[in-house]
Design a protein around this motif. Sequence first.
Motif, PDB file in Angstrom:
ATOM      1  N   GLU A   1      -6.562   9.990  -0.206  1.00 30.31           N
ATOM      2  CA  GLU A   1      -6.889  10.501  -0.078  1.00 30.31           C
ATOM      3  C   GLU A   1      -6.177  11.976   1.169  1.00 30.31           C
ATOM      4  O   GLU A   1      -6.685  13.302   0.676  1.00 30.31           O
ATOM      5  CB  GLU A   1      -8.694  10.392   0.094  1.00 30.31           C
TER       6      GLU A   1
ATOM      7  N   VAL B   1      -6.638   4.289  -0.764  1.00 30.23           N
ATOM      8  CA  VAL B   1      -7.847   4.992  -1.170  1.00 30.23           C
ATOM      9  C   VAL B   1      -7.496   5.944  -0.078  1.00 30.23           C
ATOM     10  O   VAL B   1      -7.945   6.556  -0.101  1.00 30.23           O
ATOM     11  CB  VAL B   1      -9.146   4.433  -1.606  1.00 30.23           C
ATOM     12  N   SER B   2      -8.073   5.347   1.240  1.00 30.41           N
ATOM     13  CA  SER B   2      -8.521   5.807   2.602  1.00 30.41           C
ATOM     14  C   SER B   2      -6.667   6.876   2.194  1.00 30.41           C
ATOM     15  O   SER B   2      -6.830   8.130   2.687  1.00 30.41           O
ATOM     16  CB  SER B   2      -8.106   5.226   3.894  1.00 30.41           C
TER      17      SER B   2
ATOM     18  N   HIS C   1     -11.997  11.944  -9.775  1.00 30.78           N
ATOM     19  CA  HIS C   1     -11.597  10.668  -8.309  1.00 30.78           C
ATOM     20  C   HIS C   1     -12.052   9.774  -8.682  1.00 30.78           C
ATOM     21  O   HIS C   1     -11.124   8.283  -8.710  1.00 30.78           O
ATOM     22  CB  HIS C   1     -12.107  10.915  -7.292  1.00 30.78           C
ATOM     23  N   ASP C   2     -13.242   9.888 -10.196  1.00 31.56           N
ATOM     24  CA  ASP C   2     -13.164   7.616 -10.065  1.00 31.56           C
ATOM     25  C   ASP C   2     -12.116   7.228 -11.492  1.00 31.56           C
ATOM     26  O   ASP C   2     -11.705   6.500 -10.419  1.00 31.56           O
ATOM     27  CB  ASP C   2     -14.291   8.630 -10.963  1.00 31.56           C
TER      28      ASP C   2
ATOM     29  N   CYS D   1      -3.374  -2.324  -6.960  1.00 28.35           N
ATOM     30  CA  CYS D   1      -4.282  -2.838  -5.858  1.00 28.35           C
ATOM     31  C   CYS D   1      -4.657  -4.523  -6.179  1.00 28.35           C
ATOM     32  O   CYS D   1      -3.878  -5.476  -5.862  1.00 28.35           O
ATOM     33  CB  CYS D   1      -4.979  -2.314  -5.156  1.00 28.35           C
TER      34      CYS D   1
ATOM     35  N   TYR E   1      -7.314  -2.959  -1.167  1.00 29.77           N
ATOM     36  CA  TYR E   1      -7.302  -1.225  -2.399  1.00 29.77           C
ATOM     37  C   TYR E   1      -8.373  -0.556  -1.151  1.00 29.77           C
ATOM     38  O   TYR E   1      -6.999   0.464  -1.409  1.00 29.77           O
ATOM     39  CB  TYR E   1      -9.000  -1.842  -2.726  1.00 29.77           C
TER      40      TYR E   1
ATOM     41  N   GLU F   1       0.502  -0.868   0.298  1.00 29.96           N
ATOM     42  CA  GLU F   1      -0.651   0.245   0.265  1.00 29.96           C
ATOM     43  C   GLU F   1       0.952   0.778  -0.202  1.00 29.96           C
ATOM     44  O   GLU F   1       0.322   2.070  -0.688  1.00 29.96           O
ATOM     45  CB  GLU F   1      -0.735  -0.047   1.417  1.00 29.96           C
TER      46      GLU F   1
ATOM     47  N   LEU G   1      -5.989   3.307  -9.004  1.00 23.56           N
ATOM     48  CA  LEU G   1      -5.572   2.755  -7.361  1.00 23.56           C
ATOM     49  C   LEU G   1      -6.172   1.288  -7.622  1.00 23.56           C
ATOM     50  O   LEU G   1      -5.276   0.163  -7.456  1.00 23.56           O
ATOM     51  CB  LEU G   1      -5.819   2.960  -6.489  1.00 23.56           C
ATOM     52  N   GLU G   2      -7.448   0.790  -7.578  1.00 24.19           N
ATOM     53  CA  GLU G   2      -7.900  -0.482  -7.849  1.00 24.19           C
ATOM     54  C   GLU G   2      -6.962  -1.557  -8.555  1.00 24.19           C
ATOM     55  O   GLU G   2      -6.977  -2.486  -8.419  1.00 24.19           O
ATOM     56  CB  GLU G   2      -9.386   0.198  -8.133  1.00 24.19           C
TER      57      GLU G   2
ATOM     58  N   CYS H   1      -9.692   6.132  -8.724  1.00 22.25           N
ATOM     59  CA  CYS H   1      -9.880   4.496  -8.051  1.00 22.25           C
ATOM     60  C   CYS H   1      -9.690   3.615  -8.750  1.00 22.25           C
ATOM     61  O   CYS H   1      -8.951   3.066  -8.212  1.00 22.25           O
ATOM     62  CB  CYS H   1     -10.726   4.993  -7.565  1.00 22.25           C
TER      63      CYS H   1
END
Length: 760
Positions: free
Chosen positions: A78, A74-75, A52-53, A63, A70, A23, A59-60, A56
Amino acid sequence: MFVRMLLIQTYFVGTNRMKEGKEEKIVRESCLFILANILKKPTKSKYRVVNHDILCKTLEQQCNEQGANYGGVVSIMETKLCEMGFQRDSSNVWRKNDVDMLDLWERYYGLIKTQKMYTFSFFFFFFRRYSLYKKRMGIPEVVCIKENDNSWKEYQIAFDYDHRQILLFNQKSEPVGVRVLQVGDPTNIFEFDINVLWENHFSEVETNQTKWCGLVLNKRWHFRMQDVIERDNFSNFCSEFNSFYVMWKNESKIYYEALDPFKVTLKQGLERIKRKLQSKGKFEYGKNGVILYKCEFDKCQPQIPLNVSKDVLLYKLYEHIKYFPQIRPAWAIEYYSMVPLEHTVKIIRKELNDDFKVDFSGQSVDKSQYNPLLYECDVGKLKKIEDSTLTNTIPDRLKELFHEIIKNGCQSSLFESERVPKVLPQDFGYKEDDPSLLTLNKFPIIRKVKKLYYDDIHKGMGYPLHLYNICALLLYCADDCNSKFSSDQIQFRHHKWPYFDMYLCEAINILCSHERREETDMELYCGLKGVKLKNIKEIKAGFFISHVSTSDDIEIAKDFCKGKGCILHFHPSMRRASGINSCDVLWITPFKHEREILFSRSNIFGNDKNHQENAWNASIENESDDIQTILLTWTKYDQFFDQTLQISRLWNHSFDLNVIYIALKHCYKEGVNAAKELLHQFQEWKRKAKNKQKFEELASKFEQKRCCNNEVNLFCYFLFKKNYLQKVGQPLKAQLYLQSIKVCHFVKKIQKSLPNAIRI
């Protein structure tokens, strides 16, 4: 400068990312990508907008590929975006309106310099993997690069190995932004075109007393530094862009040499390293005369076949190794250099011309409580000296030195005596925690230092000293700053004077290499008031905990004793010792009558072998109720002393004692009888006129290499011709230098004291 590449049992293979949290890795790389785009194009608003979409989804995907959490990624991402000044609007888009370039750069730099690596290592060809967590240390923070208009400009620097580029940042540049040096091709798996050259710049020596050590990257970008440590580190980090580089060692530091194994031969690779050693030696000590340069193939890792042709391409040597070409072989380099004869000075007792005298008011330095000897009960305190030693580079060394002098209450040393009551530290920009604010031109001592810089003696050496070196010598020789400095050192408070001590050690070392100490036969003396040993075993022989001032006039030493104390008698071998640094400071000190020779404090670092080079023995020579005389001799001189004199008597003192000494060293394993037999062979060989005649044809060349003892030169020539030296593969001129400079401890007046005899 003698450099031996010790056996390195590991060489590195496959430099990749160290094991780190999955991560953490994904977030770090994403942040670096966003920050780099803004820094490169700060005026382009599209780089300050993150959907943002789309973020994500990206990142997905990462991951899933790497098996990371995942939701956690994301957390964290942000949170990082908020820290970077992004705000998320109602349309689910992250936007950054303002651009604080300095803040963005600091965030980027903080992430990029903590790149973690893991290393594959070989121990005697057995593959092992080590997950070594460590930050990249010693990364230069600021560099000076040559612009297109030939001017020089400073930048903060960051290395981006993922994209094979260097980022340069200058907040004052117009327009504000980051300059990118694309060092290699980021689309290729391997990179072999990195080229790192060293160069020295001495063009400003005559005008502003400044010399620069430089680096040329890929034959395109020119950098310069005032400190070789900074260049060494920068050179290594540049070489790491290459997929293949060789490791080699100079003293205690490891260097990297970026090479293309498919284009560069073994000979070409060795020549590159040789040129770098010459460049380094020339800049630091003025040593550009190469005496010995050799790669010991059997000590390299992996070993290089002894019968290999030096014209072989490097890939032929290493293609069979796993992970080639991304490997790091280690080469065992033996190197010896010297200051050329034309840049050396004789040690003579002659006053400087009136035009170059330094006028200091006051009397000789008070050293009533001075004692540089290390007592056995204080050996444990040596750690304090080690802890106070500086290892980092310093931006402005003169300012650091002056700041340290003022901080220790010796600001009067930097001013004319009549002005001392009128000045306050604040008058010349002094602040306790910021040396950079000092205004150097306000210190009168600067004029004296610059005058000494252009002294005929220093000019004849080729200007090897920096201004801060001369300033340290002048402060030590000329002022009460010496008293406080020496007092703190003998009480193991070295931490109070790290810069003064470092610059003084460096200055003595440099001057030592420029003096023809091999020709001196001085007996030196140092008087210690109130010091007397009950037993010689009270002291730890071989260590000076502070710098030691000596004189060839014993009356000066007696005067310092004030009628009661101890006189340290320095045998001539102490001046000739290869590991005990000392220098003549007559051209610097205002107290000409003291005829001072300054010895550096002992170096506590290194292994036992190095300690033998810089150690000395002590014995009580004479003693009365009031005065005790202690004789100091180099350990190497004492090693075969008794055996040397014994053999000399057997031969009716017909051999130079240094020849006998060399014979004993050469036959150390075989014993005394082997040395006697060797001398007998030498005697018979000398009887043949043709042998001496051949030597005479070469004698002048040996003298140019500072081999001043013809008997020793002749004996070494004999050893070489009889194949006693050729078997170790060393050139004759190198062996002559090693033998004559390092082992001619018996001076002429010692040999003259022996019974008269007809010499062979």
